[in-house]
Write a protein that holds these residues in place. Structure first.
Motif, PDB file in Angstrom:
ATOM      1  N   GLN A 135     -17.392 -44.614  39.640  1.00  0.00           N
ATOM      2  CA  GLN A 135     -16.280 -45.392  40.782  1.00  0.00           C
ATOM      3  C   GLN A 135     -14.853 -44.990  40.285  1.00  0.00           C
ATOM      4  N   GLN A 136     -14.071 -44.658  39.132  1.00  0.00           N
ATOM      5  CA  GLN A 136     -12.590 -44.659  38.815  1.00  0.00           C
ATOM      6  C   GLN A 136     -11.939 -43.943  39.543  1.00  0.00           C
ATOM      7  N   GLN A 147     -11.926 -44.490  43.227  1.00  0.00           N
ATOM      8  CA  GLN A 147     -10.719 -45.025  43.837  1.00  0.00           C
ATOM      9  C   GLN A 147      -9.654 -44.696  43.150  1.00  0.00           C
ATOM     10  N   GLN A 148      -9.470 -43.722  41.962  1.00  0.00           N
ATOM     11  CA  GLN A 148      -7.917 -42.928  41.915  1.00  0.00           C
ATOM     12  C   GLN A 148      -7.407 -42.221  42.969  1.00  0.00           C
ATOM     13  N   GLN A 177      -8.936 -43.152  46.925  1.00  0.00           N
ATOM     14  CA  GLN A 177      -8.552 -43.871  47.537  1.00  0.00           C
ATOM     15  C   GLN A 177      -7.198 -44.341  47.061  1.00  0.00           C
ATOM     16  N   HIS A 178      -6.154 -44.563  46.144  1.00  0.00           N
ATOM     17  CA  HIS A 178      -5.025 -45.056  45.708  1.00  0.00           C
ATOM     18  C   HIS A 178      -3.630 -43.904  45.717  1.00  0.00           C
ATOM     19  N   ALA A 192      -4.613 -50.862  41.060  1.00  0.00           N
ATOM     20  CA  ALA A 192      -5.643 -51.745  41.465  1.00  0.00           C
ATOM     21  C   ALA A 192      -7.322 -50.768  41.024  1.00  0.00           C
ATOM     22  N   ALA A 193      -8.013 -52.143  40.460  1.00  0.00           N
ATOM     23  CA  ALA A 193      -9.141 -51.451  39.704  1.00  0.00           C
ATOM     24  C   ALA A 193      -9.390 -50.673  39.147  1.00  0.00           C
ATOM     25  N   ASN A 229      -6.410 -48.684  38.028  1.00  0.00           N
ATOM     26  CA  ASN A 229      -5.166 -47.585  38.401  1.00  0.00           C
ATOM     27  C   ASN A 229      -4.237 -48.337  37.980  1.00  0.00           C
TER      28      ASN A 229
END
Lengths: 173, 139
Positions: B36-37, B40-41, B43-44, B115-116, B118
């Motif tokens: 998941q991370q 998210q990374q 997306q970041h 975020a999340a 990151n």
């Protein structure tokens, strides 16, 4: 029965520990990637700083490799005139600087005037990571010379338009 | 095979199975979180690159307009940074996203907030590196 039970138990524990090790390795890899991104951001800021200074005050250096920047050490037979937009006193500020608390140094700059493109490599701290960036410029007539009706083409000068990251490099200095 | 041996074997197996199951569960949960991370990374990173792309487009528009004009139209670097900040922040120019742009040290600091899990990303840009300013010496 006991040896069989011990062997099966050993295998079960071994497989679950392997899975744990994989998960830990993934987590450590993420840490490495985060640090790498942070370094890339700092190196980009260093390249922006240098490119900004070149564009602001030393545009004539854009088409010259960095070993030709020093007006005093250049071989007078090699090039007719030293770069007119820099003095020997200003050179150290072009070869090093600071981004936040991180010092950077220029490793090398090479230029390809025909492609209107240069490539600079900057390094963080001494022996730290380095990254390469492409500098793209256009040729513009100096102010007041842009006369479209002129019979002779007017002299042009480079005008920086873009700094493009080329990635981290294992630079040999 | 004695009853004692059977009982000991069963106990060893039960204990190791239970420990193994717990380790598997923890390992799977870590892997899932890491996955998941990673997403998210990604997306970041995409948000940062999109914001940087927007900045390049806005800078290109400003530069074209200024260079097409008279020499006096090319502003100082401070004015160029302010103009680019205004243009980038204009609602019509923004495609959304979490990135923020602010003036910093004579340039512009692009920030994608943390975020999340990151950490925040920051990239600093010099307006002259976009060709938005620079002395235009008189011939």
């Amino acid at each position: 029965m006991l040896p069989l039970s011990l062997a099966v138990s050993f295998l079960l524990l071994l497989s679950s520990l392997s899975l744990q090790a994989l998960a830990l390795q993934g987590r450590s890899l993420q840490g490495v990637q985060q640090r790498r991104r942070h370094l890339e951001d700092q190196l980009l800021a260093a390249a922006q700083q240098l490119a900004g200074t070149l564009q602001q005050r030393h545009r004539c250096l854009l088409p010259l490799a960095d070993d030709a920047w020093d007006p005093e050490s250049r071989d007078p037979a090699a090039v007719a005139a030293p770069p007119p937009c820099v003095s020997a006193v200003e050179l150290p500020a072009l070869r090093q600087g600071q981004v936040g608390d991180q010092p950077w140094t220029l490793v090398r700059y090479t230029a390809d005037p025909e492609q209107q493109r240069g490539e600079l490599q900057v390094r963080l701290a001494a022996g730290g990571p380095a990254a390469a960036f492409a500098l793209h410029w256009e040729l513009h007539a100096p102010a007041g010379e842009a006369d479209p009706t002129a019979a002779e083409p007017v002299a042009t000068e480079p005008w920086l338009v873009r700094v493009q990251p080329l990635g981290l490099r294992g630079v040999r200095s | 095979m004695t009853l004692v041996e059977v009982l000991v074997s069963a106990s060893v197996f039960a204990i190791s199975s239970s420990a193994s199951l717990q380790l598997w569960a923890a390992g799977s949960s870590w892997s899932q979180r890491a996955e998941q991370q990673r997403a998210q990374q990604g997306q970041h990173e995409a948000a940062l690159l999109a914001a940087e792309g927007e900045l390049h487009v806005q800078a290109e528009l400003l530069r074209s307009a200024w260079l097409a004009g008279p020499p006096a139209a090319v502003p100082t670097c401070a004015a160029a940074a302010a103009a680019l900040l205004d243009q980038w922040s204009a609602p019509a120019a923004r495609a959304g996203g979490p990135a923020q742009l602010a003036a910093r040290d004579g340039g512009l600091l692009l920030t994608v907030p943390a975020a999340a899990g990151n950490p925040s990303r920051q990239r600093w840009f010099h307006p002259a590196a976009f060709g938005l300013c620079g002395e235009r010496p008189q011939p």
